[in-house]
Scaffold this motif. Structure first.
Motif, PDB file in Angstrom:
ATOM      1  N   VAL A 230      50.265  50.103  46.648  1.00 27.00           N
ATOM      2  CA  VAL A 230      51.049  49.939  45.454  1.00 27.00           C
ATOM      3  C   VAL A 230      50.017  50.027  44.232  1.00 27.00           C
ATOM      4  CG1 VAL A 230      50.195  47.730  45.174  1.00 27.00           C
ATOM      5  CG2 VAL A 230      52.096  48.141  43.821  1.00 27.00           C
ATOM      6  N   MET A 231      50.520  50.822  43.291  1.00 30.18           N
ATOM      7  CA  MET A 231      49.813  51.429  42.159  1.00 30.18           C
ATOM      8  C   MET A 231      50.219  50.413  41.043  1.00 30.18           C
ATOM      9  SD  MET A 231      49.605  54.934  40.156  1.00 30.18           S
ATOM     10  CE  MET A 231      48.939  55.202  38.730  1.00 30.18           C
ATOM     11  N   PHE A 232      49.103  49.970  40.403  1.00 26.96           N
ATOM     12  CA  PHE A 232      48.956  49.057  39.058  1.00 26.96           C
ATOM     13  C   PHE A 232      48.685  49.970  37.909  1.00 26.96           C
ATOM     14  CE2 PHE A 232      48.451  44.619  41.014  1.00 26.96           C
ATOM     15  CZ  PHE A 232      49.572  44.673  41.602  1.00 26.96           C
ATOM     16  N   PHE A 233      49.408  50.154  36.810  1.00 26.54           N
ATOM     17  CA  PHE A 233      48.933  51.004  35.893  1.00 26.54           C
ATOM     18  C   PHE A 233      49.217  50.384  34.549  1.00 26.54           C
ATOM     19  CE2 PHE A 233      52.964  53.086  36.044  1.00 26.54           C
ATOM     20  CZ  PHE A 233      53.518  53.399  34.925  1.00 26.54           C
ATOM     21  N   GLY A 234      48.126  50.528  33.569  1.00 24.59           N
ATOM     22  CA  GLY A 234      48.512  49.779  32.160  1.00 24.59           C
ATOM     23  C   GLY A 234      47.193  49.930  31.638  1.00 24.59           C
ATOM     24  N   ALA A 235      47.220  49.670  30.307  1.00 23.82           N
ATOM     25  CA  ALA A 235      46.122  49.738  29.430  1.00 23.82           C
ATOM     26  C   ALA A 235      44.987  48.482  29.970  1.00 23.82           C
ATOM     27  CB  ALA A 235      46.568  49.137  27.904  1.00 23.82           C
ATOM     28  N   PRO A 236      43.888  48.525  29.534  1.00 24.85           N
ATOM     29  CA  PRO A 236      42.833  47.453  30.061  1.00 24.85           C
ATOM     30  C   PRO A 236      43.180  46.184  29.499  1.00 24.85           C
ATOM     31  CG  PRO A 236      41.836  49.422  29.128  1.00 24.85           C
ATOM     32  CD  PRO A 236      43.161  49.620  28.841  1.00 24.85           C
ATOM     33  N   GLY A 237      43.121  45.038  30.074  1.00 27.93           N
ATOM     34  CA  GLY A 237      43.565  43.714  29.687  1.00 27.93           C
ATOM     35  C   GLY A 237      44.824  43.280  29.583  1.00 27.93           C
ATOM     36  N   VAL A 238      45.705  43.984  30.669  1.00 27.50           N
ATOM     37  CA  VAL A 238      46.966  43.530  30.640  1.00 27.50           C
ATOM     38  C   VAL A 238      47.451  42.863  31.810  1.00 27.50           C
ATOM     39  CG1 VAL A 238      47.945  45.533  29.143  1.00 27.50           C
ATOM     40  CG2 VAL A 238      47.676  45.738  31.448  1.00 27.50           C
ATOM     41  N   GLY A 239      46.524  42.412  32.677  1.00 25.16           N
ATOM     42  CA  GLY A 239      46.679  41.472  33.867  1.00 25.16           C
ATOM     43  C   GLY A 239      46.717  42.273  35.139  1.00 25.16           C
ATOM     44  N   LYS A 240      46.306  43.426  35.266  1.00 21.68           N
ATOM     45  CA  LYS A 240      46.079  43.922  36.565  1.00 21.68           C
ATOM     46  C   LYS A 240      45.341  43.135  37.422  1.00 21.68           C
ATOM     47  CE  LYS A 240      45.252  48.233  34.926  1.00 21.68           C
ATOM     48  NZ  LYS A 240      45.033  48.051  33.602  1.00 21.68           N
ATOM     49  N   THR A 241      44.009  43.106  37.166  1.00 18.77           N
ATOM     50  CA  THR A 241      43.023  42.164  37.883  1.00 18.77           C
ATOM     51  C   THR A 241      43.597  40.930  38.362  1.00 18.77           C
ATOM     52  OG1 THR A 241      41.251  43.834  37.313  1.00 18.77           O
ATOM     53  CG2 THR A 241      40.698  41.836  38.286  1.00 18.77           C
ATOM     54  N   LEU A 242      43.993  40.432  37.293  1.00 20.26           N
ATOM     55  CA  LEU A 242      44.461  38.905  37.439  1.00 20.26           C
ATOM     56  C   LEU A 242      45.462  38.885  38.366  1.00 20.26           C
ATOM     57  CD1 LEU A 242      44.408  35.960  36.769  1.00 20.26           C
ATOM     58  CD2 LEU A 242      45.761  36.330  34.791  1.00 20.26           C
ATOM     59  N   THR A 243      46.395  39.711  38.292  1.00 26.00           N
ATOM     60  CA  THR A 243      47.789  39.868  39.215  1.00 26.00           C
ATOM     61  C   THR A 243      47.228  39.915  40.445  1.00 26.00           C
ATOM     62  OG1 THR A 243      49.101  40.641  37.482  1.00 26.00           O
ATOM     63  CG2 THR A 243      49.883  40.854  39.867  1.00 26.00           C
ATOM     64  N   ALA A 244      46.305  40.769  41.012  1.00 26.31           N
ATOM     65  CA  ALA A 244      45.782  41.169  42.229  1.00 26.31           C
ATOM     66  C   ALA A 244      45.099  39.689  42.579  1.00 26.31           C
ATOM     67  CB  ALA A 244      44.690  42.193  42.123  1.00 26.31           C
ATOM     68  N   SER A 245      44.233  39.131  41.894  1.00 26.27           N
ATOM     69  CA  SER A 245      43.769  37.738  42.471  1.00 26.27           C
ATOM     70  C   SER A 245      44.691  36.774  42.570  1.00 26.27           C
ATOM     71  CB  SER A 245      42.694  37.264  41.127  1.00 26.27           C
ATOM     72  OG  SER A 245      41.801  38.347  40.873  1.00 26.27           O
ATOM     73  N   LEU A 246      45.688  36.789  41.900  1.00 29.64           N
ATOM     74  CA  LEU A 246      46.824  35.706  42.113  1.00 29.64           C
ATOM     75  C   LEU A 246      47.612  35.960  43.260  1.00 29.64           C
ATOM     76  CD1 LEU A 246      47.676  34.851  38.341  1.00 29.64           C
ATOM     77  CD2 LEU A 246      46.333  33.476  39.999  1.00 29.64           C
ATOM     78  N   MET A 247      47.856  37.136  43.493  1.00 29.62           N
ATOM     79  CA  MET A 247      48.539  37.638  44.650  1.00 29.62           C
ATOM     80  C   MET A 247      47.895  37.116  46.163  1.00 29.62           C
ATOM     81  SD  MET A 247      49.961  41.310  43.648  1.00 29.62           S
ATOM     82  CE  MET A 247      50.981  41.590  45.108  1.00 29.62           C
TER      83      MET A 247
END
Length: 434
Positions: A230-247
């Motif tokens: 899966v690819m997450f894309f978006g501006a810095p600070g919009v929750g990509k890393t947090l989402t991965a951690s919470l998954m």
């Protein structure tokens, strides 16, 4: 590891040496019921249905850790001049002063002088055996002119920890392991995303929860490729890393963020080597691999102008192959979708856009992050949410600064004025117009 198991492998070694040395001692080959033992080692070999010859090889590989001087002393006992008995195998390490068992040692202990059985034992070290497929045990490298079976028995460090100490420690970020465990104190309910983004994230969770059932219970292994990309894309600070951690936290899986600075090398072949080691380590571990700023290594391939371009493209092709074969969840994160090579994007099961939070999401974020004790009656979060376009990461920085200013002033209430001042400071830091 219990003393009974240690005594068992010692007796097995002694039995072979008695027979090989022509000693007058009489001894039967030892017997141990691993299915009735509750040690981690016994549980492991029982769950994997390993045969006695496989169990003996695993135990031999552990001898330097559980009985360091045993092989040296017992070989000296029956063969005072060790050179008289090369069939025993074994090598000396650079720092370890005892004998390190090799594949030859394993063959001798398991089958003795039964040369018909020798080839069967050698086959244990090929790629089709669970020792290799599950990254349990392998043979060390040897010079080209020497038999491969003379390589040392290498038991994966995680199994050593499990068998000897009863638990496995989490791998730490290092040159040999270029990844770091992602952890968070937040919970799934703290995640604030736009609805369409959250729906797509939930689809990945559906795969994590039900894919094994689909593959195993409905005979789909031959029809569906392993793993999920899966690819997450978006501006810095919009929750990509947090989402991965919470998954990972939500599903009970470890999430490892790949440190690309330790992966990428200017030397030809080193990048592939680093990533190959990482994927081998992750195999059968049920980890989530998270490549942040993935375009640094998974970016677009270039036209071949020189040798550097040629090898850079080979790196991308190698990574594509390893990701495609990986049987777990791989997340690639990038600020821009267009930065990722299309050869990769075609192989993604999901491409999820993380948009900057809208007004409803910003209001939720402000409400979640400002401590209740600091909220002043005059604080107008609705207007602030409508007026200032900020990301979740911006809001964390702003709230921290504003609350510290309140405490420094000897107060306990956060006003509109203080919060707006903190917002303006954050905008100036990013070079944005207020």
């Amino acid at each position: 590891m219990t003393t009974e198991i240690i005594d068992y492998i010692k007796e097995a070694v002694r039995f072979r040496l008695i027979n090989a040395s022509g000693s007058d001692e009489v001894m039967d080959f030892p017997i141990f019921d691993f299915s009735a033992d509750d040690a981690e080692f016994s549980k492991f070999v029982t769950e994997n249905n390993f045969q006695i010859f496989e169990i003996l090889i695993l135990l031999l590989s552990m001898l330097p850790y559980i009985a360091p001087g045993f092989l040296t002393s017992i070989l000296s006992e029956y063969f005072p001049d060790g050179s008289e008995f090369p069939e025993f195998g074994g090598v000396k390490g650079k720092h370890y002063r005892g004998i390190i068992p090799t594949g030859e040692t394993a063959i001798f202990i398991v089958v003795g002088d039964n040369y018909r059985a020798r080839n069967h034992i050698i086959s244990i070290f090929n790629e089709n055996h669970p020792f290799h497929q599950k990254s349990i045990l392998s043979l060390g490298n040897v010079p080209v002119s020497e038999p491969k079976i003379s390589g040392t028995l290498l038991l994966d460090i995680e199994y050593i920890e499990l068998f000897v100490y009863g638990s496995v420690s989490k791998p730490k970020l290092s040159q040999d392991f270029p990844a770091q465990l992602l952890e968070t104190e937040m919970v799934w309910e703290d995640l604030v995303l736009q609805d369409k983004t959250l729906d797509e994230v939930n689809n990945v969770l559906v795969w994590m929860d039900h894919n094994d059932t689909l593959l195993n219970d409905f005979n789909m292994k031959d029809k569906i490729k392993p793993g999920y990309k899966v690819m997450f894309f978006g501006a810095p600070g919009v929750g990509k890393t947090l989402t991965a951690s919470l998954m990972g936290k939500h599903t009970g899986k470890d999430v490892y963020r790949i440190d690309l600075s330790l992966v990428i090398s200017k030397y030809i072949g080193e990048t592939e080597k680093n990533l190959s080691h990482l994927f081998n380590k992750a195999r059968n571990k049920d980890w989530i691999l998270f490549f942040d700023e993935a375009d640094a290594i998974f970016g677009k391939r270039t036209g071949v102008r020189d040798a550097h371009d040629k090898y850079a493209n080979q790196e991308v092709s190698f990574l594509l192959q390893r990701i495609e074969l990986h049987d777990g969840l791989v997340i690639l994160a990038s600020n821009y979708r267009s930065n990722i090579d299309k050869a990769f994007t075609r192989r993604f099961q999901s491409i999820i856009e993380f948009e900057s939070p809208g007004i409803p999401e910003r209001l939720k974020l402000w409400t979640k992050y400002i401590p209740d004790a600091f909220v002043d009656e005059s604080l107008d979060l609705v207007t602030i949410s409508e007026k200032y376009e900020v990301t979740g990461a911006n809001i964390v920085n702003i709230v921290q600064f504003a609350c510290l200013q309140v405490l420094a002033a000897g107060d306990d209430k956060l006003t509109n004025e203080i919060l707006i001042t903190a917002i303006q400071r954050e905008f100036l830091k990013e070079g944005r117009m207020v």
